[in-house]
Design a protein around this motif. Structure first.
Motif, PDB file in Angstrom:
ATOM      1  N   SER A  66       0.766  -1.757   0.204  1.00 50.08           N
ATOM      2  CA  SER A  66       0.180  -0.018   0.049  1.00 50.08           C
ATOM      3  C   SER A  66       0.354   1.188   0.221  1.00 50.08           C
ATOM      4  N   GLN A  67       1.911   1.175  -0.636  1.00 47.15           N
ATOM      5  CA  GLN A  67       2.788   2.402  -1.066  1.00 47.15           C
ATOM      6  C   GLN A  67       3.073   2.540  -1.841  1.00 47.15           C
ATOM      7  N   ALA A  68       3.996   3.600  -2.086  1.00 43.05           N
ATOM      8  CA  ALA A  68       4.636   4.281  -3.165  1.00 43.05           C
ATOM      9  C   ALA A  68       5.806   3.553  -3.718  1.00 43.05           C
ATOM     10  N   PRO A  69       5.808   2.837  -5.417  1.00 45.54           N
ATOM     11  CA  PRO A  69       7.261   2.806  -5.240  1.00 45.54           C
ATOM     12  C   PRO A  69       8.601   3.446  -5.013  1.00 45.54           C
ATOM     13  N   LYS A  70       9.472   3.239  -4.339  1.00 42.98           N
ATOM     14  CA  LYS A  70      10.502   4.135  -3.672  1.00 42.98           C
ATOM     15  C   LYS A  70      11.628   3.764  -4.279  1.00 42.98           C
ATOM     16  N   LEU A  71      12.613   4.356  -5.647  1.00 46.99           N
ATOM     17  CA  LEU A  71      13.694   4.275  -5.990  1.00 46.99           C
ATOM     18  C   LEU A  71      14.570   4.049  -5.129  1.00 46.99           C
ATOM     19  N   LEU A  72      15.921   3.026  -5.588  1.00 48.91           N
ATOM     20  CA  LEU A  72      16.958   2.694  -4.523  1.00 48.91           C
ATOM     21  C   LEU A  72      17.759   3.115  -5.215  1.00 48.91           C
ATOM     22  N   PHE A  73      18.598   3.119  -6.803  1.00 48.96           N
ATOM     23  CA  PHE A  73      18.958   3.058  -7.159  1.00 48.96           C
ATOM     24  C   PHE A  73      19.165   3.175  -8.650  1.00 48.96           C
ATOM     25  N   HIS A  74      20.196   3.977  -9.610  1.00 46.96           N
ATOM     26  CA  HIS A  74      19.900   3.817 -11.092  1.00 46.96           C
ATOM     27  C   HIS A  74      21.072   3.154 -11.831  1.00 46.96           C
ATOM     28  N   TYR A  75      21.307   2.621 -12.915  1.00 44.22           N
ATOM     29  CA  TYR A  75      21.967   2.601 -13.167  1.00 44.22           C
ATOM     30  C   TYR A  75      21.871   3.397 -14.678  1.00 44.22           C
ATOM     31  N   TYR A  76      23.060   4.178 -15.816  1.00 47.18           N
ATOM     32  CA  TYR A  76      22.812   4.884 -16.667  1.00 47.18           C
ATOM     33  C   TYR A  76      23.892   4.407 -17.062  1.00 47.18           C
ATOM     34  N   ASP A  77      24.019   3.096 -17.754  1.00 45.82           N
ATOM     35  CA  ASP A  77      25.517   2.709 -18.972  1.00 45.82           C
ATOM     36  C   ASP A  77      25.872   1.798 -17.670  1.00 45.82           C
ATOM     37  N   LYS A  78      26.934   2.064 -17.368  1.00 45.55           N
ATOM     38  CA  LYS A  78      27.632   1.458 -16.098  1.00 45.55           C
ATOM     39  C   LYS A  78      27.723   2.635 -14.991  1.00 45.55           C
ATOM     40  N   ASP A  79      27.067   3.654 -15.727  1.00 47.07           N
ATOM     41  CA  ASP A  79      27.435   5.055 -14.798  1.00 47.07           C
ATOM     42  C   ASP A  79      26.692   4.172 -13.208  1.00 47.07           C
ATOM     43  N   PHE A  80      26.698   4.181 -12.075  1.00 48.70           N
ATOM     44  CA  PHE A  80      25.328   4.264 -10.862  1.00 48.70           C
ATOM     45  C   PHE A  80      25.258   4.642  -9.939  1.00 48.70           C
ATOM     46  N   ASN A  81      23.922   5.239 -10.031  1.00 48.82           N
ATOM     47  CA  ASN A  81      23.814   6.529  -9.359  1.00 48.82           C
ATOM     48  C   ASN A  81      22.742   6.100  -7.562  1.00 48.82           C
ATOM     49  N   ASN A  82      23.818   5.858  -6.814  1.00 48.28           N
ATOM     50  CA  ASN A  82      22.125   5.303  -5.515  1.00 48.28           C
ATOM     51  C   ASN A  82      21.437   6.802  -4.682  1.00 48.28           C
ATOM     52  N   GLU A  83      20.481   6.524  -4.367  1.00 45.15           N
ATOM     53  CA  GLU A  83      19.146   7.465  -2.691  1.00 45.15           C
ATOM     54  C   GLU A  83      19.929   7.771  -2.036  1.00 45.15           C
ATOM     55  N   ALA A  84      20.233   8.675  -2.031  1.00 41.16           N
ATOM     56  CA  ALA A  84      21.354   9.254  -0.627  1.00 41.16           C
ATOM     57  C   ALA A  84      20.265   8.767   0.480  1.00 41.16           C
ATOM     58  N   ASP A  85      18.484   8.406   0.852  1.00 40.01           N
ATOM     59  CA  ASP A  85      18.424   7.059   1.692  1.00 40.01           C
ATOM     60  C   ASP A  85      18.351   6.148   1.614  1.00 40.01           C
ATOM     61  N   THR A  86      19.090   5.462   0.516  1.00 41.09           N
ATOM     62  CA  THR A  86      19.171   4.235   0.652  1.00 41.09           C
ATOM     63  C   THR A  86      20.048   2.916   1.705  1.00 41.09           C
ATOM     64  N   PRO A  87      19.480   2.300   2.482  1.00 40.97           N
ATOM     65  CA  PRO A  87      20.630   1.533   3.024  1.00 40.97           C
ATOM     66  C   PRO A  87      21.490   1.239   2.069  1.00 40.97           C
ATOM     67  N   ASP A  88      22.848   0.945   2.747  1.00 43.81           N
ATOM     68  CA  ASP A  88      24.619   0.691   2.312  1.00 43.81           C
ATOM     69  C   ASP A  88      23.760  -1.044   2.433  1.00 43.81           C
ATOM     70  N   ASN A  89      23.105  -1.429   3.207  1.00 47.94           N
ATOM     71  CA  ASN A  89      22.315  -3.234   3.263  1.00 47.94           C
ATOM     72  C   ASN A  89      21.988  -3.588   1.388  1.00 47.94           C
ATOM     73  N   PHE A  90      21.663  -1.985   0.806  1.00 48.48           N
ATOM     74  CA  PHE A  90      21.220  -2.594  -1.173  1.00 48.48           C
ATOM     75  C   PHE A  90      22.005  -2.110  -1.254  1.00 48.48           C
ATOM     76  N   GLN A  91      22.917  -2.824  -2.657  1.00 49.32           N
ATOM     77  CA  GLN A  91      24.105  -2.937  -3.607  1.00 49.32           C
ATOM     78  C   GLN A  91      23.714  -3.312  -4.954  1.00 49.32           C
ATOM     79  N   SER A  92      23.770  -2.746  -6.175  1.00 48.10           N
ATOM     80  CA  SER A  92      23.306  -2.933  -7.466  1.00 48.10           C
ATOM     81  C   SER A  92      24.641  -3.359  -8.393  1.00 48.10           C
ATOM     82  N   ARG A  93      24.677  -4.254  -8.960  1.00 47.84           N
ATOM     83  CA  ARG A  93      25.561  -4.566  -9.424  1.00 47.84           C
ATOM     84  C   ARG A  93      25.015  -5.399 -10.696  1.00 47.84           C
ATOM     85  N   ARG A  94      25.842  -4.401 -12.481  1.00 54.13           N
ATOM     86  CA  ARG A  94      25.100  -3.961 -14.030  1.00 54.13           C
ATOM     87  C   ARG A  94      27.001  -5.288 -15.391  1.00 54.13           C
TER      88      ARG A  94
END
Lengths: 112, 115
Positions: free
Chosen positions: B40-68
């Motif tokens: 019942s909540q809005a989708p919340k952006l964690l991070f995104h990749y633009y090509d190989k450039d990783f962009n983390n949202e400021a409030d995304t916990p360190d527990n979450f990581q991503s690989r592309r």
């Protein structure tokens, strides 16, 4: 805090009734506005979007939305709903960046 | 059909046990996003990749990581899942959202349960 507000969490309508789902945002300046829909068992998909021009935007399946800048609103409308419009509808705002902010969604149930 | 695919659709893990969710796309889009959506909540952006450039949202916990590792594949790693991480995780893509007008294409989501 800046946000996107959808006024109704649940809406129940009978077929052929008119629909209006409210969406307000709290961002100033230029905004890009979206409505996404998620039908049961399916993924989120674009219904319509507005970024410039005519503030009355027409989307798929007979939906339209009106951007009213002075009211910070982008309400979704359909003159006559069908049972197949049962879905969850999300309003979203983007200020010209990579980040799109979504509302919490409105679940629409259309009774046949 | 070109699409965004997420695997698995349902994932159950234990408290503290690392988990990886995957997303693949056949759209050849430059950008891939990960969202967290709780009930019942809005989708919340964690991070995104633009090509190989990783962009983390400021409030995304360190527990979450991503690989592309390549254009079509992206992973979400949760290093030590807590009960509060139980949610639907949505992957999305777009071609070039730099102007903010691009449509995002979503996968079906992975529902994560933490026991």
């Amino acid at each position: 805090a800046q946000s996107v507000s959808q006024h109704n969490h649940h809406v129940i309508l009978s077929e052929a009734a008119s629909l209006e789902l409210g969406c307000n945002y709290s961002y100033g300046g230029t905004v890009n506005l979206f409505w996404y829909v998620q039908y049961p068992g399916q993924h989120l998909q674009l219904l319509l979007k507005y970024f410039s021009g005519d503030p009355l935007v027409k989307g798929i399946k007979g939906f339209e939305a009106e951007f009213i800048k002075s009211k910070f609103s982008f309400n979704l409308r359909k003159p006559s709903v069908q049972w197949s419009d049962t879905a969850e509808y999300f309003c979203a705002v983007n200020k010209g960046s990579f980040k799109t902010i979504f509302g919490a969604g409105t679940r629409l149930f259309v009774k046949a | 059909d070109a699409m965004v695919i997420q695997n698995p659709r349902y994932q159950v893990t234990q408290f503290g046990k690392p988990v990886t969710l995957s997303c693949s796309q056949t759209l050849n889009h430059n950008v891939m996003y990960w969202y967290q959506q709780k009930s019942s909540q809005a989708p919340k952006l964690l991070f995104h990749y633009y090509d190989k450039d990783f962009n983390n949202e400021a409030d995304t916990p360190d527990n979450f990581q991503s690989r592309r590792p390549n254009t079509s594949l992206c992973f979400l790693d949760i290093r030590s899942p807590g009960l509060g991480d139980a949610a639907m995780y949505l992957c999305a893509t777009s071609r070039d959202p730099s102007g903010g007008t691009d449509t995002q294409y979503f996968g079906p989501g992975t529902r994560l349960t933490v026991l």
